[in-house]
Structure formats: C-alpha cells, structure tokens
Scaffold this motif. Structure first.
Motif, PDB file in Angstrom:
ATOM      1  N   CYS A 166     -39.038   2.888  57.463  1.00 16.96           N
ATOM      2  CA  CYS A 166     -38.103   3.745  56.721  1.00 16.96           C
ATOM      3  C   CYS A 166     -38.815   4.495  55.596  1.00 16.96           C
ATOM      4  CB  CYS A 166     -36.966   2.913  56.141  1.00 16.96           C
ATOM      5  SG  CYS A 166     -35.850   2.205  57.360  1.00 16.96           S
ATOM      6  N   VAL A 167     -39.666   3.776  54.852  1.00 14.27           N
ATOM      7  CA  VAL A 167     -40.391   4.397  53.739  1.00 14.27           C
ATOM      8  C   VAL A 167     -41.389   5.431  54.245  1.00 14.27           C
ATOM      9  CG1 VAL A 167     -41.961   3.976  51.819  1.00 14.27           C
ATOM     10  CG2 VAL A 167     -40.086   2.387  52.255  1.00 14.27           C
ATOM     11  N   LEU A 168     -42.143   5.083  55.285  1.00 14.62           N
ATOM     12  CA  LEU A 168     -43.148   6.001  55.821  1.00 14.62           C
ATOM     13  C   LEU A 168     -42.498   7.240  56.429  1.00 14.62           C
ATOM     14  CD1 LEU A 168     -45.658   3.506  57.487  1.00 14.62           C
ATOM     15  CD2 LEU A 168     -45.871   4.694  55.291  1.00 14.62           C
ATOM     16  N   ARG A 169     -41.362   7.061  57.106  1.00  7.73           N
ATOM     17  CA  ARG A 169     -40.672   8.219  57.668  1.00  7.73           C
ATOM     18  C   ARG A 169     -40.209   9.149  56.560  1.00  7.73           C
ATOM     19  NH1 ARG A 169     -34.758   8.845  60.475  1.00  7.73           N
ATOM     20  NH2 ARG A 169     -34.155   8.236  58.364  1.00  7.73           N
ATOM     21  N   GLY A 170     -39.636   8.584  55.502  1.00 13.87           N
ATOM     22  CA  GLY A 170     -39.175   9.413  54.391  1.00 13.87           C
ATOM     23  C   GLY A 170     -40.307  10.189  53.743  1.00 13.87           C
ATOM     24  N   MET A 171     -41.445   9.528  53.533  1.00 15.97           N
ATOM     25  CA  MET A 171     -42.577  10.206  52.903  1.00 15.97           C
ATOM     26  C   MET A 171     -43.131  11.304  53.796  1.00 15.97           C
ATOM     27  SD  MET A 171     -44.606   7.037  51.080  1.00 15.97           S
ATOM     28  CE  MET A 171     -45.756   8.168  50.311  1.00 15.97           C
ATOM     29  N   ALA A 172     -43.230  11.038  55.094  1.00 13.64           N
ATOM     30  CA  ALA A 172     -43.781  12.028  56.028  1.00 13.64           C
ATOM     31  C   ALA A 172     -42.887  13.256  56.137  1.00 13.64           C
ATOM     32  CB  ALA A 172     -43.977  11.384  57.401  1.00 13.64           C
ATOM     33  N   VAL A 173     -41.576  13.050  56.118  1.00 11.40           N
ATOM     34  CA  VAL A 173     -40.646  14.174  56.297  1.00 11.40           C
ATOM     35  C   VAL A 173     -40.467  14.965  55.003  1.00 11.40           C
ATOM     36  CG1 VAL A 173     -38.257  14.779  56.844  1.00 11.40           C
ATOM     37  CG2 VAL A 173     -39.432  13.046  58.201  1.00 11.40           C
TER      38      VAL A 173
END
Length: 251
Positions: A90-97
C-alpha cells in the motif's frame, strides 16, 4: 481487524499532520504564505496518505470478506507477515503513483495570482495557478485518482457484493444480521472517506461555475472529517474499544 484499525488510525493521524503546517500558520500566526517547494511537499504527503487510506479501507473490506466467508481459516489466511506485506505494498503503491505529481508541477511557470482555494496544497488547486499547459498533469492526476481511489472503491463494492451473497446464503436470520453488523463501521468509514473526495474531485475538474464556498467546504470535510469520525464510529460499534476508552477516562 485491530491491526487494520491501527494502520487506519496512523494514516488518519499522518494525513491530519500533513495539513497542520499551513493550517496552523494561518490560524495561529496569521501567515498566509508558503513557498512552492513546501507546497509541493505538502501536496505529495496529502495525496500519499489519501492513497494509503484508500488502500487500507480496501484491505479492511477484504478482512471482513474473509471473516464472513471463511471464518475457520481467518487466522491462517491473514497472518502477521502477510498483513505486513500488504501494508508495505500500500505504501509503495502510493509513493510510486503520487511522486510524479510534484515533479510535474515543478516544471510549470506560475504567473497568475498565487492564491489557493484551501489552506493547504492539493494537485487540483495548484494546477489552476499555473500559466503553462497543464493537460499532461491534469490527465495524469485523473488517471492516478482512477487507478487508486477509483479502483479501490470498485474493489470494495465487489467485496461487499460477495459479502452480501455469502450472508444471504445463511439460513439463520440472527446469524445473518450479526454478520452484517460487523460491516457497519467499515461502511461508515468508506462513505466518510469517498463521498467528499469524489465530490471535490468532480467540482475541481468539471464544476467551473460552482460556488467557491462549496469547494472550500468539501476540501475541509474530505481531509478533516474522516480522521475525526473514524475513531467515534469504531468505538461506538466495538464494545472492546468502548470499554478501553471508558476505562481510560474513569481512571
């Protein structure tokens, strides 16, 4: 369930803290100025924690689905390592997007009056004060919203369709109501989060003639009401949380 509640509480707290520098600057120090770099940083963290909260609400819908559909395997499916990995995703997806948003905004020229509609920076608001071509940023911002909050809300809806299908197959009326009752708090949290956010996004992109007061009101509701109401909603429905809170105040 309590681990997901803890993650939701931490995300709500972080989202509130990300708005505090400019909000407190206005109301305590009467300072209405913010540098572009600080604005871009605040914008990134606000959208990041919104994306993470949306993901957490999706995970909580999955948690309710497993608890109702396959309660005997609940503990073996949602193990601590698995929950940790889902939280990291969840954290990595948010940062990438969300990371490209401030990067795109830094490429623009700002020659219009630099007055924001809210006391904090968000992508839709900052784009309006740029005098460059913002179509790429606007398209990416809309795509990011659809791939995060839009996709999450669709998956939450599908989760509840499957939950409802499972609940309706239960022959006992009392058990059916008990299963649905475990989902009420999560449904309230979903409505509190998505309703004002969708309304604000639609107004910013398509409501050219809408009232500025409505934009400001929805902006405050979307960021401040969910962190305020989520603890109340869950403490009212969970007797364990309610008992612990009462014990703290009684002491």
């Amino acid at each position: 369930m309590y681990i997901f509640l803890s993650i939701l509480a931490i995300t709500d707290l972080a989202l509130s803290i990300s708005t505090m520098p400019t909000t407190l600057g206005i109301y305590l120090f009467n300072s209405r100025e913010i540098s572009l770099d600080a604005c871009f940083a605040q914008l990134f963290f606000i959208h990041l924690f919104e994306c993470i909260e949306s993901s957490v609400l999706l995970l909580m819908a999955f948690d309710r689905f497993i608890a109702i559909r396959d309660p005997l395997r609940y503990v073996s499916i949602l193990t601590l390592p698995r929950i940790g990995k889902m939280g990291l995703v969840c954290v990595l997806r948010g940062m990438a997007v969300m990371l490209p948003l401030p990067i795109f905004l830094q490429q623009f020229q700002y020659c219009r009056p630099n007055v924001l509609s809210h006391c904090y920076c968000i992508n839709q608001d900052v784009m309006k004060i740029a005098c460059s071509d913002i179509r790429v940023n606007s398209i990416y911002g809309l795509s990011a919203a659809l791939l995060t909050e839009g996709l999450d809300s669709l998956l939450i809806f599908l989760s509840y369709v499957m939950i409802l299908t499972t609940v309706l197959s239960i022959t006992s009326h009392a058990e059916c109501l008990r299963a649905l009752n475990t989902c009420i708090s999560h449904l309230c949290a979903v409505l509190l989060f998505y309703t004002p956010m969708i309304g604000l996004s639609v107004i910013h992109r398509f409501g050219e003639g809408s009232s500025p007061l409505l934009q400001v009101l929805l902006g405050y509701i979307s960021l401040l009401v969910p962190p305020l109401m989520n603890p109340i909603v869950y403490s009212m429905k969970s007797k364990h949380l309610r008992a612990r809170i009462i014990r703290v105040f009684v002491k």
